[in-house]
Enzyme design. Structure first.
Site, mmCIF file in Angstrom:
data_model
loop_
_atom_site.group_PDB
_atom_site.id
_atom_site.type_symbol
_atom_site.label_atom_id
_atom_site.label_comp_id
_atom_site.label_asym_id
_atom_site.label_seq_id
_atom_site.Cartn_x
_atom_site.Cartn_y
_atom_site.Cartn_z
ATOM 1 N N SER A 101 4.894 8.806 3.044
ATOM 2 C CA SER A 101 5.801 8.447 2.176
ATOM 3 C C SER A 101 5.899 6.732 2.607
ATOM 4 O O SER A 101 4.738 6.164 2.537
ATOM 5 C CB SER A 101 7.312 8.774 2.570
ATOM 6 O OG SER A 101 8.121 8.253 1.847
ATOM 7 N N SER A 102 6.992 6.097 2.813
ATOM 8 C CA SER A 102 7.010 4.720 2.952
ATOM 9 C C SER A 102 8.327 4.352 3.394
ATOM 10 O O SER A 102 9.171 4.940 3.159
ATOM 11 C CB SER A 102 6.628 3.922 1.762
ATOM 12 O OG SER A 102 7.047 2.676 1.710
ATOM 13 N N TYR A 111 8.628 3.485 -7.273
ATOM 14 C CA TYR A 111 7.787 3.645 -6.034
ATOM 15 C C TYR A 111 8.815 3.983 -5.053
ATOM 16 O O TYR A 111 8.398 5.136 -4.343
ATOM 17 C CB TYR A 111 7.185 2.321 -5.401
ATOM 18 C CG TYR A 111 6.266 2.418 -4.386
ATOM 19 C CD1 TYR A 111 5.003 3.162 -4.379
ATOM 20 C CD2 TYR A 111 6.863 1.910 -3.101
ATOM 21 C CE1 TYR A 111 4.498 3.083 -3.134
ATOM 22 C CE2 TYR A 111 6.071 1.944 -1.670
ATOM 23 C CZ TYR A 111 4.928 2.622 -1.899
ATOM 24 O OH TYR A 111 4.285 2.795 -0.656
ATOM 25 N N LYS A 127 9.069 8.049 -3.374
ATOM 26 C CA LYS A 127 8.419 7.940 -1.817
ATOM 27 C C LYS A 127 9.828 8.961 -1.197
ATOM 28 O O LYS A 127 9.696 9.431 -0.040
ATOM 29 C CB LYS A 127 8.435 6.597 -1.150
ATOM 30 C CG LYS A 127 7.124 5.932 -1.782
ATOM 31 C CD LYS A 127 5.840 7.089 -1.320
ATOM 32 C CE LYS A 127 4.614 6.249 -1.501
ATOM 33 N NZ LYS A 127 3.488 7.169 -0.927
#
Length: 253
Positions: A138-139, A152, A156
């Site tokens: 993920s982020s 984005y 995520k």
């Protein structure tokens, strides 16, 4: 610490550059056989040859993870070649940051469904493993609102939710599932190298936000992925491991 990865079999999407390449090399260094994919055939071939020159069992495939049939065929082919699969790492992202309709569609097809299709294709093989593990990438943009809020960041965040659901659903089958959420990571040819030259103000702001005064490296992220995927982390499932040098400030309760 012995991560107990020798002889294990790992699959990684997006395995020729940046974090994905470091993950491939991290598993290989621990004695695992590695299957990986990426979109560019020349990069896949070069990476595979480099690994084999170092005595690593490696199998690369050029494909787009948005192509569900290609993903399934690749997973089954690697399982047949290696005699099974123990670990899958869903690493690919379209990095479609601007809030445009096309980026929402691309992020869904690549980031979200690329992950789902990889897991679905691998599950029959993981169920036969004695040390089955799923890791999704993920982020920190999925954890808090930043400049990448929009397609984005949204997908995520969805990947974290999806993975924690997997951990609960698959625990009875002995399959672990965890997420690793990197902070800003700098490498040659990566998005932050482009930002450094194309938008230096944004780059300097991003570096300044991190109390360590620097961005992470692909190897630092890969080390976390390899550990959490390994049998040494056998009791860890349903975790979102944030690897960001204290960049994010939210408290995980």
């Amino acid at each position: 610490m012995d991560l107990q990865l020798s002889g294990r079999r790992a699959l990684i999407t997006g395995g020729t550059k940046g974090i994905g390449r470091a993950i491939v090399e991290g598993f290989a260094a621990e004695g695992a056989a590695v299957g990986f994919c990426a979109r560019t055939a020349a990069d896949v071939e070069a990476t595979e040859q480099n690994l084999k020159q170092h005595g690593v069992p490696a199998l690369g495939r050029a494909l787009d993870v948005a192509d569900g049939a290609a993903v399934t065929n690749w997973v089954n082919d690697v399982a047949a070649e290696f005699g099974g699969i123990d670990i899958v790492v869903a690493n690919v992202s379209a990095l479609a940051i601007p809030d445009e309709e096309a980026n929402w569609q691309t992020s869904f097809a690549v980031d979200m469904m690329g992950t789902v299709r990889l897991v679905n294709a691998a599950l029959p093989h993981l169920e036969r493993s004695s040390a089955a593990s799923i890791v999704t990438i993920s982020s920190v943009s999925g954890r808090e609102v930043d400049f990448a809020a929009g397609p984005y960041g949204t997908f995520k965040a969805a990947i974290v939710q999806y993975t924690q659901g997997l951990a609960y659903q698959l625990a009875g089958k002995g399959i672990r599932a965890n997420t690793v959420s990197p902070g800003n990571t700098f490498f040659e040819g990566g998005v932050w190298e482009g930002i450094k030259s194309g938008n230096p103000d944004l780059y300097e702001m991003a570096v300044g936000l991190n109390p360590t005064g620097k961005m992470g490296s692909p190897e630092e992220i890969a080390n976390a992925v390899v550990f959490i995927a390994s049998p040494a982390a056998s009791r860890v499932s349903g975790t979102n491991l944030v690897v960001d040098g204290a960049l994010t400030r939210g408290v995980q309760l």
